[in-house]
Design an enzyme around this catalytic site. Sequence first.
Site, mmCIF file in Angstrom:
data_model
loop_
_atom_site.group_PDB
_atom_site.id
_atom_site.type_symbol
_atom_site.label_atom_id
_atom_site.label_comp_id
_atom_site.label_asym_id
_atom_site.label_seq_id
_atom_site.Cartn_x
_atom_site.Cartn_y
_atom_site.Cartn_z
ATOM 1 C CD GLU A 26 -13.407 5.754 48.160
ATOM 2 O OE1 GLU A 26 -12.945 4.737 48.730
ATOM 3 O OE2 GLU A 26 -12.861 6.863 48.221
ATOM 4 C CG ASP A 35 -7.568 1.517 54.282
ATOM 5 O OD1 ASP A 35 -6.628 1.185 55.052
ATOM 6 O OD2 ASP A 35 -8.103 2.631 54.330
#
Length: 157
Positions: A26, A35
């Site tokens: 991550e 994102d």
Amino acid sequence: MSRLTRGGAAAALLAAMAIAFVGQWEGLRLRSYQDIVKVWTICYGETKNVRPGMTKTKPECDKQLLASLDEHAGGMEKCLASPDTIPGNSYVMFVSLTYNIGVAGFCRSSLPRLINAGDIRAACNLLPAFNRAGGRVVQGLVNRRAAEKKICLEGLQ
């Protein structure tokens, strides 16, 4: 409370493995950002209650990651008949996937059916199929799923 946080040495080992693996994939970002599918995100991919301009410290992010992994693992376990019988490596890789695609995504997939039938190997081999974000294949997910599959299969008969 999931298998990751029930206490004891085995749980601590699984929790440490999950934090290290998921954290590595991550990545850590201490400021909120959007994102690849434009969802506001912070820390190790956290999206819940994230707003533009937020900041966190690494200790806050580490604590949040463990809590989120526990929440996702607990949700995943509700879809499984015998989660405590899943080998540790495989269990952590299924938690990693669940953290990435969500509990609903995991539970709606064919993975619980395979796991509940005792075919852990087939479930591990299916991990690479979860390589899309926003409807398109993402190389980072291809790489992550390959790593999950490799570890998931380690030690299986």
